[in-house]
Motif scaffolding. Structure first.
Motif, PDB file in Angstrom:
ATOM      1  N   THR A  37      20.247  -2.858  -1.223  1.00 55.74           N
ATOM      2  CA  THR A  37      18.594  -1.349  -1.187  1.00 55.74           C
ATOM      3  C   THR A  37      18.772  -0.779  -2.066  1.00 55.74           C
ATOM      4  OG1 THR A  37      20.502  -1.185   0.625  1.00 55.74           O
ATOM      5  CG2 THR A  37      18.772  -2.443   1.720  1.00 55.74           C
ATOM      6  N   TRP A  38      17.582  -0.272  -2.516  1.00 60.06           N
ATOM      7  CA  TRP A  38      17.116   0.802  -3.561  1.00 60.06           C
ATOM      8  C   TRP A  38      16.188   1.403  -2.418  1.00 60.06           C
ATOM      9  CZ3 TRP A  38      19.711   1.994  -8.338  1.00 60.06           C
ATOM     10  CH2 TRP A  38      21.005   1.431  -8.305  1.00 60.06           C
ATOM     11  N   PHE A  39      16.800   2.629  -2.060  1.00 60.06           N
ATOM     12  CA  PHE A  39      15.632   3.982  -2.104  1.00 60.06           C
ATOM     13  C   PHE A  39      15.350   4.695  -2.690  1.00 60.06           C
ATOM     14  CE2 PHE A  39      18.221   2.052   1.741  1.00 60.06           C
ATOM     15  CZ  PHE A  39      17.195   1.569   2.212  1.00 60.06           C
ATOM     16  N   TRP A  40      14.189   5.605  -2.439  1.00 58.51           N
ATOM     17  CA  TRP A  40      13.585   6.644  -3.020  1.00 58.51           C
ATOM     18  C   TRP A  40      13.628   8.436  -2.448  1.00 58.51           C
ATOM     19  CZ3 TRP A  40      13.018   8.486  -7.784  1.00 58.51           C
ATOM     20  CH2 TRP A  40      12.093   9.772  -7.856  1.00 58.51           C
ATOM     21  N   GLN A  94       1.309  -1.511  -0.407  1.00 59.94           N
ATOM     22  CA  GLN A  94      -0.030   0.229  -0.275  1.00 59.94           C
ATOM     23  C   GLN A  94       0.572   1.646  -0.167  1.00 59.94           C
ATOM     24  OE1 GLN A  94      -3.712   0.049   0.163  1.00 59.94           O
ATOM     25  NE2 GLN A  94      -3.473  -2.499  -0.578  1.00 59.94           N
ATOM     26  N   PHE A  95       1.559   2.170  -0.873  1.00 58.48           N
ATOM     27  CA  PHE A  95       1.930   2.767  -1.460  1.00 58.48           C
ATOM     28  C   PHE A  95       0.763   4.304  -0.684  1.00 58.48           C
ATOM     29  CE2 PHE A  95       4.540   0.127  -3.781  1.00 58.48           C
ATOM     30  CZ  PHE A  95       5.405   0.053  -3.556  1.00 58.48           C
ATOM     31  N   ASP A  96       1.463   5.107  -0.579  1.00 56.32           N
ATOM     32  CA  ASP A  96       1.252   6.929   0.095  1.00 56.32           C
ATOM     33  C   ASP A  96       0.832   6.940  -1.347  1.00 56.32           C
ATOM     34  OD1 ASP A  96       3.279   8.308  -0.750  1.00 56.32           O
ATOM     35  OD2 ASP A  96       4.177   8.533   1.406  1.00 56.32           O
ATOM     36  N   ALA A  97       0.099   8.562  -0.892  1.00 53.83           N
ATOM     37  CA  ALA A  97      -0.259   9.289  -2.125  1.00 53.83           C
ATOM     38  C   ALA A  97       0.301   9.737  -2.905  1.00 53.83           C
ATOM     39  CB  ALA A  97      -0.863  10.655  -1.096  1.00 53.83           C
ATOM     40  N   HIS A  98       1.906   9.830  -2.477  1.00 52.93           N
ATOM     41  CA  HIS A  98       3.418  10.466  -3.657  1.00 52.93           C
ATOM     42  C   HIS A  98       4.043   8.934  -3.968  1.00 52.93           C
ATOM     43  CE1 HIS A  98       2.794  14.110  -1.349  1.00 52.93           C
ATOM     44  NE2 HIS A  98       2.672  13.790  -0.548  1.00 52.93           N
ATOM     45  N   GLY A  99       3.615   7.963  -3.816  1.00 55.51           N
ATOM     46  CA  GLY A  99       3.451   6.962  -4.365  1.00 55.51           C
ATOM     47  C   GLY A  99       4.742   5.773  -3.588  1.00 55.51           C
ATOM     48  N   LEU A 100       5.690   6.451  -2.338  1.00 53.72           N
ATOM     49  CA  LEU A 100       6.021   5.591  -1.444  1.00 53.72           C
ATOM     50  C   LEU A 100       5.936   5.081  -0.273  1.00 53.72           C
ATOM     51  CD1 LEU A 100       7.868   8.887  -1.132  1.00 53.72           C
ATOM     52  CD2 LEU A 100       8.247   7.421  -2.853  1.00 53.72           C
ATOM     53  N   VAL A 101       6.697   3.866   0.253  1.00 47.66           N
ATOM     54  CA  VAL A 101       5.624   3.328   1.183  1.00 47.66           C
ATOM     55  C   VAL A 101       7.330   3.717   2.347  1.00 47.66           C
ATOM     56  CG1 VAL A 101       7.456   1.276   0.292  1.00 47.66           C
ATOM     57  CG2 VAL A 101       5.477   0.974   2.225  1.00 47.66           C
ATOM     58  N   PRO A 102       7.407   3.469   3.893  1.00 46.91           N
ATOM     59  CA  PRO A 102       8.280   3.881   4.824  1.00 46.91           C
ATOM     60  C   PRO A 102       8.480   2.700   4.731  1.00 46.91           C
ATOM     61  CG  PRO A 102       6.140   3.800   5.881  1.00 46.91           C
ATOM     62  CD  PRO A 102       6.348   4.032   4.699  1.00 46.91           C
ATOM     63  N   ALA A 103      10.837   2.443   4.837  1.00 45.34           N
ATOM     64  CA  ALA A 103      11.696   0.923   4.673  1.00 45.34           C
ATOM     65  C   ALA A 103      12.150   1.064   6.398  1.00 45.34           C
ATOM     66  CB  ALA A 103      12.083   1.004   3.554  1.00 45.34           C
ATOM     67  N   VAL A 104      11.767   0.250   7.196  1.00 44.09           N
ATOM     68  CA  VAL A 104      12.823  -0.038   8.339  1.00 44.09           C
ATOM     69  C   VAL A 104      14.366  -0.664   7.968  1.00 44.09           C
ATOM     70  CG1 VAL A 104      13.102   0.048  10.482  1.00 44.09           C
ATOM     71  CG2 VAL A 104      10.785   0.534   9.841  1.00 44.09           C
ATOM     72  N   VAL A 105      14.661  -0.311   8.056  1.00 45.00           N
ATOM     73  CA  VAL A 105      16.006  -1.125   8.043  1.00 45.00           C
ATOM     74  C   VAL A 105      16.706  -1.413   9.581  1.00 45.00           C
ATOM     75  CG1 VAL A 105      18.873  -0.964   6.898  1.00 45.00           C
ATOM     76  CG2 VAL A 105      16.883  -0.442   5.740  1.00 45.00           C
ATOM     77  N   GLN A 106      17.103  -2.962   9.513  1.00 46.88           N
ATOM     78  CA  GLN A 106      17.514  -3.067  10.499  1.00 46.88           C
ATOM     79  C   GLN A 106      18.574  -4.259  10.459  1.00 46.88           C
ATOM     80  OE1 GLN A 106      14.672  -5.937  12.883  1.00 46.88           O
ATOM     81  NE2 GLN A 106      14.863  -5.501  14.713  1.00 46.88           N
ATOM     82  N   ASP A 107      19.948  -4.417  11.169  1.00 49.03           N
ATOM     83  CA  ASP A 107      20.604  -5.341  11.094  1.00 49.03           C
ATOM     84  C   ASP A 107      20.422  -6.608  11.408  1.00 49.03           C
ATOM     85  OD1 ASP A 107      22.824  -7.096  11.885  1.00 49.03           O
ATOM     86  OD2 ASP A 107      24.458  -4.725  12.053  1.00 49.03           O
ATOM     87  N   MET A 163      10.833   3.791   0.254  1.00 48.44           N
ATOM     88  CA  MET A 163      11.087   3.673  -1.204  1.00 48.44           C
ATOM     89  C   MET A 163       9.720   3.305  -2.663  1.00 48.44           C
ATOM     90  SD  MET A 163      12.243  -0.941  -0.360  1.00 48.44           S
ATOM     91  CE  MET A 163      13.629  -0.912   0.378  1.00 48.44           C
ATOM     92  N   ASN A 164      10.465   3.864  -3.117  1.00 43.31           N
ATOM     93  CA  ASN A 164       9.091   3.497  -4.527  1.00 43.31           C
ATOM     94  C   ASN A 164       8.465   1.901  -5.264  1.00 43.31           C
ATOM     95  OD1 ASN A 164      10.911   3.086  -6.384  1.00 43.31           O
ATOM     96  ND2 ASN A 164      10.522   5.589  -7.520  1.00 43.31           N
ATOM     97  N   LYS A 165       7.732   1.444  -6.106  1.00 42.74           N
ATOM     98  CA  LYS A 165       7.851   0.583  -6.857  1.00 42.74           C
ATOM     99  C   LYS A 165       9.384  -0.021  -7.384  1.00 42.74           C
ATOM    100  CE  LYS A 165       2.794  -0.415  -7.588  1.00 42.74           C
ATOM    101  NZ  LYS A 165       1.509  -0.290  -8.250  1.00 42.74           N
ATOM    102  N   GLU A 166       9.795   1.061  -8.303  1.00 47.64           N
ATOM    103  CA  GLU A 166      11.178   1.155  -8.707  1.00 47.64           C
ATOM    104  C   GLU A 166      11.768   0.436  -7.673  1.00 47.64           C
ATOM    105  OE1 GLU A 166      13.779   2.779 -12.197  1.00 47.64           O
ATOM    106  OE2 GLU A 166      12.533   3.768 -11.869  1.00 47.64           O
ATOM    107  N   SER A 167      11.750   1.020  -6.464  1.00 48.56           N
ATOM    108  CA  SER A 167      13.543   0.921  -6.062  1.00 48.56           C
ATOM    109  C   SER A 167      13.240  -0.613  -4.840  1.00 48.56           C
ATOM    110  CB  SER A 167      13.254   1.658  -4.801  1.00 48.56           C
ATOM    111  OG  SER A 167      12.576   1.969  -4.252  1.00 48.56           O
TER     112      SER A 167
END
Length: 223
Positions: free
Chosen positions: A48-51, A9-22, A34-38
């Protein structure tokens, strides 16, 4: 199970938060988007790829700094609107040069009261007894990433596996000698040294302490 990016479920800007954990220490390293492409690139490359919201472009973590993130596990929550990325981190995760981006503490009003309760001799829970191991694992992970000058742990990591193994061997011998001497103080001191060096070894070989605990639990169940 078949996964489709459309499940996220991407937000209105096409993004989703990604929590990065060791994946080893379980320390939360950073939060990015991240967006769909990343997300697709992360899945296909294992890195890892991000927007970037500020630069409005894709970015591959560590592409310029060398502080890469190898994805070990990728999950999403029950609402499918947040990602959890477990990674094998090379070097610091934060652009400030720290192991984690979350280095600023906010004091809690109940903190002093909680500390008093934690110091009570009546406390005997497993979490309280062994909390220092989790804290030590995080500190060791931080030392490996940041390599602060003059730190003994930095020295061990820079010397590499042979030096670490030598110290584990030396401390094991010291524990044996202390036990043979029937000296409780000496045994406590040497056992602490052995546990520390063993945890450095585990970090160097990217083996989480959790997996050692799980192995002990499996053996206990078998009995």
């Amino acid at each position: 199970m078949t996964f489709s990016i459309d499940a996220i479920q991407f937000d209105a800007h096409g993004l989703v938060p990604a929590v990065v954990q060791d994946a080893v220490s379980k320390e939360v390293l950073m939060l990015a988007y991240m967006n769909k492409e990343s997300l697709q690139r992360t899945i296909s490359t294992g890195a890892t790829w991000f927007w970037s919201r500020s630069r409005q472009e894709l970015w591959n973590k560590g592409a310029t700094s060398g502080h890469t993130q190898k994805v070990k596990s990728l999950r999403y929550d029950c609402d499918a609107d947040t990602l959890l990325v477990l990674v094998e981190q090379a070097g610091p995760a934060c652009h400030n040069g720290t192991y984690t981006c979350f280095t600023n503490n906010i004091p809690m009003e109940a903190q002093e009261e909680s500390a008093d309760a934690a110091a009570s001799p009546a406390q005997s829970s497993s979490a309280g007894r062994f909390a220092i191991l989790s804290e030590l694992e995080s500190v060791i992970a931080s030392r490996e990433a940041e390599r602060p000058e003059g730190a003994y742990t930095t020295y061990l990591f820079e010397k590499g596996i042979d030096k670490i193994l030598k110290k584990v061997g030396e401390e094991t011998a010291e524990v044996i000698i202390a036990a043979k001497n029937n000296d409780a103080d000496e045994l406590r001191y040497e056992a602490s040294d052995l546990i520390f060096h063993l945890m450095v070894l585990l970090r160097n070989n990217k083996l989480p302490l959790d997996e050692v605990m799980q192995e002990l639990e499996r053996r206990h169940v078998k009995k």
